[in-house]
Design a protein around this motif. Structure first.
Motif, PDB file in Angstrom:
ATOM      1  N   PHE A  43       0.822  -1.204   0.000  1.00  0.00           N
ATOM      2  CA  PHE A  43       0.000   0.000   0.000  1.00  0.00           C
ATOM      3  C   PHE A  43       0.859   1.258   0.000  1.00  0.00           C
ATOM      4  O   PHE A  43       0.698   2.140  -0.851  1.00  0.00           O
ATOM      5  CB  PHE A  43      -0.907  -0.036   1.220  1.00  0.00           C
ATOM      6  CG  PHE A  43      -1.894   1.085   1.230  1.00  0.00           C
ATOM      7  CD1 PHE A  43      -2.783   1.243   0.193  1.00  0.00           C
ATOM      8  CD2 PHE A  43      -1.930   1.969   2.278  1.00  0.00           C
ATOM      9  CE1 PHE A  43      -3.681   2.261   0.195  1.00  0.00           C
ATOM     10  CE2 PHE A  43      -2.829   2.994   2.291  1.00  0.00           C
ATOM     11  CZ  PHE A  43      -3.707   3.148   1.236  1.00  0.00           C
ATOM     12  N   ALA A  50       2.226   6.465  -6.748  1.00  0.00           N
ATOM     13  CA  ALA A  50       1.193   7.375  -7.221  1.00  0.00           C
ATOM     14  C   ALA A  50       1.649   8.819  -7.057  1.00  0.00           C
ATOM     15  O   ALA A  50       1.527   9.629  -7.973  1.00  0.00           O
ATOM     16  CB  ALA A  50      -0.097   7.145  -6.446  1.00  0.00           C
ATOM     17  N   GLY A  54       2.357  11.449 -10.075  1.00  0.00           N
ATOM     18  CA  GLY A  54       1.566  12.676 -10.111  1.00  0.00           C
ATOM     19  C   GLY A  54       2.437  13.914 -10.165  1.00  0.00           C
ATOM     20  O   GLY A  54       2.086  14.893 -10.801  1.00  0.00           O
ATOM     21  N   LYS A  58       6.501  16.259 -15.902  1.00  0.00           N
ATOM     22  CA  LYS A  58       5.949  15.753 -17.154  1.00  0.00           C
ATOM     23  C   LYS A  58       5.474  16.915 -17.997  1.00  0.00           C
ATOM     24  O   LYS A  58       4.759  16.757 -18.956  1.00  0.00           O
ATOM     25  CB  LYS A  58       4.800  14.811 -16.870  1.00  0.00           C
ATOM     26  CG  LYS A  58       3.661  15.543 -16.160  1.00  0.00           C
ATOM     27  CD  LYS A  58       2.476  14.674 -15.996  1.00  0.00           C
ATOM     28  CE  LYS A  58       1.376  15.453 -15.311  1.00  0.00           C
ATOM     29  NZ  LYS A  58       0.240  14.667 -15.002  1.00  0.00           N
TER      30      LYS A  58
ATOM     31  N   ARG B 165      -2.849  20.258 -10.504  1.00  0.00           N
ATOM     32  CA  ARG B 165      -2.807  19.458  -9.272  1.00  0.00           C
ATOM     33  C   ARG B 165      -3.974  18.484  -9.240  1.00  0.00           C
ATOM     34  O   ARG B 165      -3.833  17.326  -8.882  1.00  0.00           O
ATOM     35  CB  ARG B 165      -2.906  20.377  -8.054  1.00  0.00           C
ATOM     36  CG  ARG B 165      -1.615  21.085  -7.737  1.00  0.00           C
ATOM     37  CD  ARG B 165      -0.917  20.404  -6.567  1.00  0.00           C
ATOM     38  NE  ARG B 165       0.088  21.269  -6.000  1.00  0.00           N
ATOM     39  CZ  ARG B 165       1.383  20.977  -5.929  1.00  0.00           C
ATOM     40  NH1 ARG B 165       1.829  19.838  -6.389  1.00  0.00           N
ATOM     41  NH2 ARG B 165       2.228  21.812  -5.377  1.00  0.00           N
ATOM     42  N   SER B 168      -3.314  15.557 -11.556  1.00  0.00           N
ATOM     43  CA  SER B 168      -2.386  14.553 -11.021  1.00  0.00           C
ATOM     44  C   SER B 168      -2.965  13.902  -9.775  1.00  0.00           C
ATOM     45  O   SER B 168      -2.786  12.710  -9.543  1.00  0.00           O
ATOM     46  CB  SER B 168      -1.025  15.174 -10.731  1.00  0.00           C
ATOM     47  OG  SER B 168      -1.085  15.940  -9.561  1.00  0.00           O
ATOM     48  N   THR B 171      -5.206  11.174 -10.727  1.00  0.00           N
ATOM     49  CA  THR B 171      -4.467   9.937 -11.000  1.00  0.00           C
ATOM     50  C   THR B 171      -4.104   9.271  -9.688  1.00  0.00           C
ATOM     51  O   THR B 171      -4.254   8.063  -9.532  1.00  0.00           O
ATOM     52  CB  THR B 171      -3.177  10.247 -11.791  1.00  0.00           C
ATOM     53  OG1 THR B 171      -3.315  11.522 -12.393  1.00  0.00           O
ATOM     54  CG2 THR B 171      -2.918   9.190 -12.815  1.00  0.00           C
ATOM     55  N   ASN B 172      -3.616  10.092  -8.751  1.00  0.00           N
ATOM     56  CA  ASN B 172      -3.274   9.553  -7.436  1.00  0.00           C
ATOM     57  C   ASN B 172      -4.475   8.876  -6.815  1.00  0.00           C
ATOM     58  O   ASN B 172      -4.388   7.788  -6.268  1.00  0.00           O
ATOM     59  CB  ASN B 172      -2.861  10.686  -6.489  1.00  0.00           C
ATOM     60  CG  ASN B 172      -1.450  11.110  -6.732  1.00  0.00           C
ATOM     61  OD1 ASN B 172      -0.838  10.647  -7.694  1.00  0.00           O
ATOM     62  ND2 ASN B 172      -0.930  11.970  -5.900  1.00  0.00           N
ATOM     63  N   ASP B 175      -5.178   5.602  -8.325  1.00  0.00           N
ATOM     64  CA  ASP B 175      -4.243   4.586  -7.811  1.00  0.00           C
ATOM     65  C   ASP B 175      -4.625   4.196  -6.403  1.00  0.00           C
ATOM     66  O   ASP B 175      -4.608   3.013  -6.042  1.00  0.00           O
ATOM     67  CB  ASP B 175      -2.809   5.130  -7.847  1.00  0.00           C
ATOM     68  CG  ASP B 175      -2.316   5.282  -9.270  1.00  0.00           C
ATOM     69  OD1 ASP B 175      -2.990   4.743 -10.170  1.00  0.00           O
ATOM     70  OD2 ASP B 175      -1.288   5.938  -9.475  1.00  0.00           O
ATOM     71  N   LEU B 176      -4.949   5.224  -5.625  1.00  0.00           N
ATOM     72  CA  LEU B 176      -5.328   4.965  -4.243  1.00  0.00           C
ATOM     73  C   LEU B 176      -6.554   4.078  -4.178  1.00  0.00           C
ATOM     74  O   LEU B 176      -6.634   3.162  -3.369  1.00  0.00           O
ATOM     75  CB  LEU B 176      -5.639   6.281  -3.528  1.00  0.00           C
ATOM     76  CG  LEU B 176      -4.464   6.985  -2.894  1.00  0.00           C
ATOM     77  CD1 LEU B 176      -4.914   8.262  -2.235  1.00  0.00           C
ATOM     78  CD2 LEU B 176      -3.799   6.100  -1.866  1.00  0.00           C
TER      79      LEU B 176
END
Lengths: 379, 494
Positions: A43, A50, A54, A58, B165, B168, B171-172, B175-176
């Motif tokens: 986890f 992640a 993020g 990029k 922000r 991203s 996306t976080n 994933d979480l």
């Protein structure tokens, strides 16, 4: 009852001693703790991943340079007219890579913003943001000169690139040698004239033919560099004695005030004027527009393009015989020079006013090498 | 086993409690892990959008600064000025939290730009306010223009940064969420596993506890059905069940022993009863035989007594003696109830009997006695010696024409009193002796009884054996033909 019986039977077969049961029990607890630990490890790892994905660098123009780990202490911005052009992307890449080497983070200004600001606004933002250095594509204008002077007052060194504001307090100008570029174009025009003479003498005898040359220049700028280019071309043509053909050179003014006017102006030229034999473009946008217009108006072969810059589409134009030749500016070197100039100015407070980058001619004979290069690069 | 006994006993309560506690602890640990995991997840989820919240606050704050400044420039009220100062302070505080370092992260750099621009902006608004106070219209309008431009730039930056922000973070967040789903699955599996494990564990543990009880119940059931031949139950635990099992084992062994003893006693009693019955039966047989042969002994006895008195009156002494002896002889026989007599009485009877015989056979029979007087009070069954002597006379010396001799000896040997009746008659063969002792002598083989009472040797031998409870209490010795026969009876002194 049945299950009870089953268990009873089973128990009878294997007698479980207290020790064994305790062992199994502690093994169970151990497994539970182990699984929990593994899950929490997984986890926290996935969270970290992640977070990294993020926040990684990029942003700009898809650079594959990983700058997230580098140590930066300076922050330069680059302000150009059209960020999407390959030309500027390449310049920025050179500047960025050079910056990474020197602990400078170079940002393509406006890239991350939701609103599209022009160079002057971006300049204001850069000054208000109190950046450490500005790399600016400038077209000689009073407002821009004022802004450059204001930045310099705020102790922000400004380097102009490709387009200059010679009357401002900018510390350095990085560009191609416009005069020598002009001479290069001139030589190409002479070469074209000679080729057409050769073909004409074999076919029919049209003596004293006129070779119509149009040089596209930006109408709304007091840019000295395009004047230099034009004078370079004139110089070559006038000194060339070896041809009979009259070379009729005109300047066509292209409205470059905003994003779409360039294309419209170029199409106007094709609609209104007699199709020129040679069109000389002094920037990437013009080259692309002329190339497209020639295809659209079905005038491929009637006009020859002398292009600017070696983007992939331009190189393909050469290999398809639409574009006669183009000049390759070492854009990477240009970017490097910009960063170096600001660095040098910061350190010494003094720097030469002009830095020139190399120019190479690309025509049918060597276009394959460049195409390969770009293909490799894109791969 | 021995090892277990050396350990302090763990009571059943402790064992059962520990099962419960252990199962609970397992579930508890799983739950704790779950709670910790969820806590961490929520923390992470929170942090995902913390930046966005911060940026929104920033945008709101700068909006207030701008509006209050505009308001003041428009109206010049103290309220708006106060509001301006307050919002300016707030905003200042907010921007002081923003990043001010150059780093490789473009978002951080945007923060830095926002900060720098905001400082510039606040300075400009400050100038504008000041100019308004000084009624410098030209200056405050130009400062206001600049401030407004900066305000727009800053807003654009905040919005852009917010958007980036958010992108991203989304996306976080995705994933979480994936991690969360995974966590959920694993947790579910672990929980099911723990529940299953603890169930199996409890079943296993209680089974191991209940196993001895079950065995005990089964054995008790067997015992209740009357089967005492069960195996002893092995004692596996050291708790109350172990104690009960041990006690049960001991109980079964004890019950078995008692039953064994009772069986032995019953057997003994049965034997005793049988013996008594047989003694009685034999006596009855003897008496019956006697009664069959003697018509009326009382009448005969009285008659003989009358004869004796008559002889006395006629002063015929020898007749009197004879009749008197005969009367005594019969009197002994007609006694009632006394199955057991003293040896002395039996010897007396023999004396009378021999006297009678000698009168009858004119003193042909020599009779010798060798009696150990100290043992003649020993008890024995009645009507034993007389038939033996009668047998000796009838089969041994009757034909010997006055040379017959009967020797009666009573002597003690070890713990026994021996009674020997010996004749010098025709003797007996070994086979004959065996047959007589084993009672297999058939009727036709018996020599014809001449004047016998009819109580056979068989009866005598049986009664002696029953009385002494010994097979070799009667023995017959004969050294061969014409060498006489000796019958020896062994009585216990007790």
């Amino acid at each position: 009852m049945l299950s009870h019986f089953f268990v009873y039977k089973k128990m009878k077969k294997k007698r479980y001693s207290t020790k064994k049961i305790l062992l199994v029990y502690s093994a169970m607890i151990f497994i539970v703790v182990l699984i929990s630990f593994a899950v929490s490890m997984y986890f926290s790892r996935s969270i970290k991943a992640a977070g990294k994905s993020g926040e990684s660098h990029k942003s700009i123009t898809g650079l594959d340079v990983d700058a997230s780990d580098a140590d930066f202490n300076k922050y330069y911005v680059m302000i150009t007219s059209d960020r999407e052009l390959d030309f500027w992307k390449s310049v920025y890449k050179g500047a960025f890579e050079e910056g990474v080497k020197n602990g400078v983070y170079v940002e393509m200004m406006g890239e991350n913003l939701s609103e599209d600001y022009d160079e002057k606004e971006l300049m204001e933002i850069a000054i208000a943001s109190n950046v450490d250095g500005i790399i600016l594509y400038s077209e000689e204008s009073e407002e821009m000169n004022l802004l450059i002077n204001e930045a310099v007052r705020e102790d922000i060194p400004v380097v102009t690139v490709y387009g200059d504001s010679a009357n401002s307090a900018r510390c350095c100008y990085v560009s191609v040698g416009s005069y020598s570029l002009g001479r290069e174009y001139g030589k190409q025009i002479i070469k074209i004239a000679k080729e057409s003479e050769l073909s004409n003498t074999t076919a029919s005898t049209h003596m004293n033919d006129v070779l119509k040359v149009v040089v596209l220049v930006n109408s709304y700028s007091a840019n000295s560099s395009q004047n230099l280019v034009v004078s370079g071309i004139k110089n070559v043509i006038s000194t060339e004695q070896d041809i009979q053909t009259n070379i009729d050179m005109e300047l066509a003014y292209v409205d470059n005030r905003n994003t779409f006017t360039t294309e419209e102006s170029i199409r106007d030229i094709f609609r209104s004027q007699e199709t020129p034999d040679v069109i000389v473009c002094l920037n990437e946008t013009d080259t692309n527009c002329v190339y497209q217009s020639l295809v659209d108006y079905n005038k491929v072969g009637k006009s020859l393009i002398l292009g600017y810059y070696d983007s992939e589409s331009i190189l393909r134009g050469i290999s398809r015989n639409v574009i006669h030749s183009t000049v390759s500016v070492d854009t990477h070197q240009m970017g490097v020079y910009c960063v170096d100039a600001i660095k040098e100015f910061e350190e010494t407070g003094n720097i030469s006013q002009l830095k020139l980058v190399d120019v190479t001619l690309i025509d049918k004979n060597n276009v394959k090498d460049y195409l390969k290069e770009t293909e490799e690069a894109t791969e | 086993m021995r090892e277990k006994h050396s350990r302090p006993p763990i009571s059943l309560q402790v064992k059962l409690s520990s099962i419960f506690i252990m199962a609970s602890v397992l579930i508890f640990i799983v739950n704790i892990m779950l709670v910790i995991g969820i806590n961490r997840m929520t923390g992470e989820m929170d942090s995902v959008y913390r930046d966005n919240i911060k940026l929104n606050e920033l945008a709101m704050s700068i909006g207030e600064v701008q509006s209050s400044m505009t308001d003041y420039l428009n109206t010049k009220t103290t309220d708006s000025l106060e509001k301006y100062y307050k919002s300016e302070q707030d905003y200042n505080k907010l921007i002081s939290e923003l990043n001010n370092d150059v780093s490789g992260d473009s978002y951080d750099l945007m923060e830095k730009n926002i900060r720098n621009m905001s400082e510039e902006y606040l300075q400009t608004t400050g100038y504008a306010i000041e100019a308004k106070r000084g009624r410098n219209v030209e200056k405050y309008s130009s400062e206001y223009d600049k401030a407004s431009r900066l305000y727009n730039y800053i807003n654009t930056y905040i919005n852009s940064l917010n958007k980036e922000r958010f992108k991203s973070n989304s996306t976080n967040f995705k994933d979480l969420l994936t991690a969360f789903r995974f966590f959920e699955t694993v947790t579910l599996i672990v929980m099911f596993g723990a529940a299953l494990g603890s169930t199996l564990f409890v079943i296993g543990f209680t089974s191991s506890l209940m196993d001895p009880v079950r065995k005990l119940a089964k054995s008790a059931d067997e015992v209740a059905k009357g089967n005492f031949e069960i195996e002893t139950i092995p004692i596996t635990s050291n708790d109350e069940i172990g104690v009960v099992t041990k006690t049960f084992n001991n109980m079964v062994v004890s019950i078995r022993q008692y039953i064994e003893q009772i069986k032995e006693n019953m057997e003994y009693e049965r034997n005793m009863q049988e013996k008594e019955l047989r003694i009685e039966a034999n006596l009855k047989e003897a008496q019956l035989k006697y009664l069959q042969t003697q018509i009326n002994p009382h009448f005969l006895f009285n008659t003989l007594n009358a004869g004796a008195q008559l002889a006395m009156m006629e002063e015929a002494q020898r007749t009197y003696d004879y009749i008197q002896n005969t009367a005594e002889f019969f009197r002994y026989n007609v006694r009632e109830g006394n199955t057991t007599v003293k040896l002395r009485d039996e010897i007396n009877l023999i004396d009378h009997y021999i006297y009678i015989l000698n009168v009858r056979f004119s003193g042909d029979i020599k009779y010798e006695k060798d009696i150990d007087e100290s043992v003649i009070d020993v008890l024995m069954p009645s009507m034993i010696l007389q038939p033996v002597v009668e047998n000796s006379v009838n089969h041994g010396i009757k034909e010997m024409e006055g040379k017959g001799k009967i020797t009666l000896r009573v002597y003690s040997k070890d713990d026994f009193v021996c009674i020997s009746v010996k004749d010098n008659g025709i003797g007996m063969s070994v086979e004959m002796i065996d047959k007589v002792l084993s009672g297999k002598l058939r009727e036709d083989e018996k020599p014809s009884p001449v004047g016998a009472h009819g109580i056979g040797m068989n009866n005598v031998i049986n009664r002696i054996r029953l009385f002494t409870d010994s097979e070799d209490s009667v023995s017959i010795i004969s050294e061969g033909e014409n060498k006489g026969t000796e019958v020896i009876i062994k009585l216990s002194k007790e």
